[in-house]
Scaffold this active site. Structure first.
Site, short mmCIF file in Angstrom:
data_model
loop_
_atom_site.label_atom_id
_atom_site.label_comp_id
_atom_site.label_asym_id
_atom_site.label_seq_id
_atom_site.Cartn_x
_atom_site.Cartn_y
_atom_site.Cartn_z
N HIS A 158 73.38 -18.84 95.38
CA HIS A 158 74.53 -17.98 95.58
C HIS A 158 74.14 -16.63 96.17
O HIS A 158 74.93 -15.68 96.13
CB HIS A 158 75.27 -17.80 94.26
CG HIS A 158 75.80 -19.07 93.70
ND1 HIS A 158 77.07 -19.54 93.97
CD2 HIS A 158 75.22 -20.01 92.92
CE1 HIS A 158 77.25 -20.70 93.35
NE2 HIS A 158 76.13 -21.02 92.71
N LYS A 163 45.29 3.41 98.66
CA LYS A 163 44.72 3.97 97.44
C LYS A 163 43.88 5.21 97.76
O LYS A 163 43.91 6.21 97.03
CB LYS A 163 43.85 2.92 96.74
CG LYS A 163 44.63 1.74 96.18
CD LYS A 163 43.68 0.72 95.55
CE LYS A 163 44.43 -0.49 95.01
NZ LYS A 163 43.51 -1.50 94.43
N GLU A 187 48.96 -10.74 99.63
CA GLU A 187 47.78 -9.89 99.61
C GLU A 187 46.54 -10.64 100.10
O GLU A 187 45.58 -10.03 100.58
CB GLU A 187 47.55 -9.35 98.20
CG GLU A 187 46.68 -8.11 98.16
CD GLU A 187 46.74 -7.39 96.83
OE1 GLU A 187 47.39 -6.34 96.74
OE2 GLU A 187 46.13 -7.90 95.86
#
Length: 440
Positions: free
Chosen positions: A296, A408, A275
């Site tokens: 793994h 937003k 961000e």
């Protein structure tokens, strides 16, 4: 306490060399921007500590904390809980328990409101602006739940962390006399864990929150008090490395944590880095990985995939005092006889570092003295400062998030907020395009 350190032995691999640069100009930038970088020196710490000590008996009096917050208001507290108060994730927990409502998940919130005992629960609402739509919708649902269940004492089961003087949550706290602490000015969410945002849940959990702050201040305050020391500071050196690697085409930064209890610092770091630096077509993609689990799963790509990665490798000395491996084991496992589970972790840690070096993945080793809260505070401050400085070197603003703010705005327009007509028109241009579907 032993010193934590950065190990550069395998940092300049992948055909990249440390290049000289003219960095002195950034000393003046640091001097000028210190007032808007409160996370660095934590000038609010002493006052906050005094208030937290005052609130500590209140916070520790509950068995459950329901935290309403998203992004930096959730990732930091979750990292601290998993690292330093992990009991609720293990068998037989009898509290304290931290529940973080960090998403718009109707089933999750309904389930928690149906099962949490209100008398044993404190609800903490965290939003600096008080306008975070996810957090405020949670609050608007949880508030009547509290008021219905505890009509005479609901105010004593709320705690608000928000702006000092303005915003809807500040108005709520002032109107009803709800306990609260401020988010300091200029302190964005992803840099806020060392403020009341992270410290209120830390106090509730009973962790060494003062040690966390002490570690952070030991790294950040010397630089805030003496900007002339910038070029010798480990955060600046880490930033220069990350920047020069990005200039050389290394587009991904792996946060590989071999302190198992610190695994959730990976998502915290990824928000901080992504961000802050993903702007103007610049930045590098952070990837969280946990040792040994991701040996793994992800390690194959790190080693034999595209050579576009660098690694921040985090480890501390393994605990070899518990869980000994029995002497009476099958012949093929005799080499493990008499060792401990910690010996296995240490062997895996060194082996992965060596393999990364053999495969030419540039790696800086964050060699932490131990896995204490104080050491975590040091690491968090180091990475926050390094993120800011990397942004400066890239020529972008590391404390805003314009693309996120755009989303937003469109969400508020979709929900019919007044004054968002222009954003609603933009959203309509998207939703009016017919879908092109492939069914499965």
């Amino acid at each position: 306490m032993n010193q934590s350190k950065l190990d550069w032995a395998h940092a300049w691999l992948g055909g990249v060399a440390d290049k000289p640069s003219d960095d002195a100009r950034f000393i003046e930038q640091l001097k000028q921007e210190l007032p808007v970088l409160p996370f660095l020196g934590l000038p609010f710490a002493e006052d906050m500590i005094a208030k937290l000590e005052e609130y500590e008996p209140f916070l520790r009096g509950f068995k459950h904390m329901l935290l309403l917050g998203i992004g930096g208001s959730a990732l930091g507290p979750r990292a601290l809980q998993r690292a330093f108060a992990p009991a609720q994730d293990r068998p037989g927990c009898d509290g304290p328990c931290l529940w973080i409502a960090d998403n718009v998940d109707p089933d999750w919130l309904q389930d928690h409101l149906g099962k949490l005992v209100p008398e044993d629960t404190v609800v903490v609402v965290i939003s600096k602006s008080g306008g975070t739509i996810e957090t405020m919708t949670q609050y608007l649902i949880v508030l009547p739940w509290l008021q219905k269940k505890l009509p005479d004492s609901w105010k004593d089961h709320l705690f608000i962390v928000t702006d000092t003087v303005k915003g809807p949550l500040r108005a709520e706290a002032d109107k009803y006399g709800i306990r609260s602490l401020p988010v300091p000015d200029y302190l964005g969410g992803r840099y806020s864990v060392l403020s009341a945002v992270g410290m209120v849940p830390a106090v509730f959990m009973g962790m060494d929150w003062k040690g966390l702050l002490r570690g952070a201040m030991s790294v950040g305050r010397p630089l805030a008090q003496n900007p002339e020391a910038l070029l010798d500071h480990p955060a600046w050196k880490l930033a220069r490395w990350a920047y020069q690697m990005s200039e050389a085409g290394k587009s991904q930064v792996i946060y590989f944590c071999y302190i198992p209890s610190w695994s959730t610092f990976g998502p915290w770091f990824c928000q901080l880095w992504a961000e802050s630096l993903g702007k103007d077509g610049k930045g590098t993609q952070p990837i969280p990985a946990t040792g040994v689990t991701d040996q793994h799963s992800l390690l194959q790509m790190f080693l034999d995939g595209p050579k576009d990665k660098i690694c921040l490798f985090v480890s501390s000395p393994a605990d070899k005092s518990i869980l000994p491996i029995p002497h009476d084991v099958p012949e093929q496992w005799k080499y493990l006889s008499g060792q401990t589970f910690g010996d296995v972790l240490e062997a895996e840690t060194i082996a992965t570092r060596a393999t990364l070096a053999e495969k030419d993945v540039p790696t800086v080793h964050l060699d932490m003295a131990d896995a204490s809260a104080e050491s975590a505070g040091k690491m968090m401050m180091l990475l926050e400062a390094a993120t800011i400085f990397t942004g400066w070197l890239m020529g972008i603003n590391p404390v805003d998030q314009p693309a996120v703010e755009n989303g937003k705005k469109l969400a508020r327009a979709r929900l019919g907020m007044a004054g968002t007509e222009a954003d609603a028109a933009r959203l309509a241009a998207f939703t009016d395009i017919p879908s092109v579907n492939t069914e499965f």
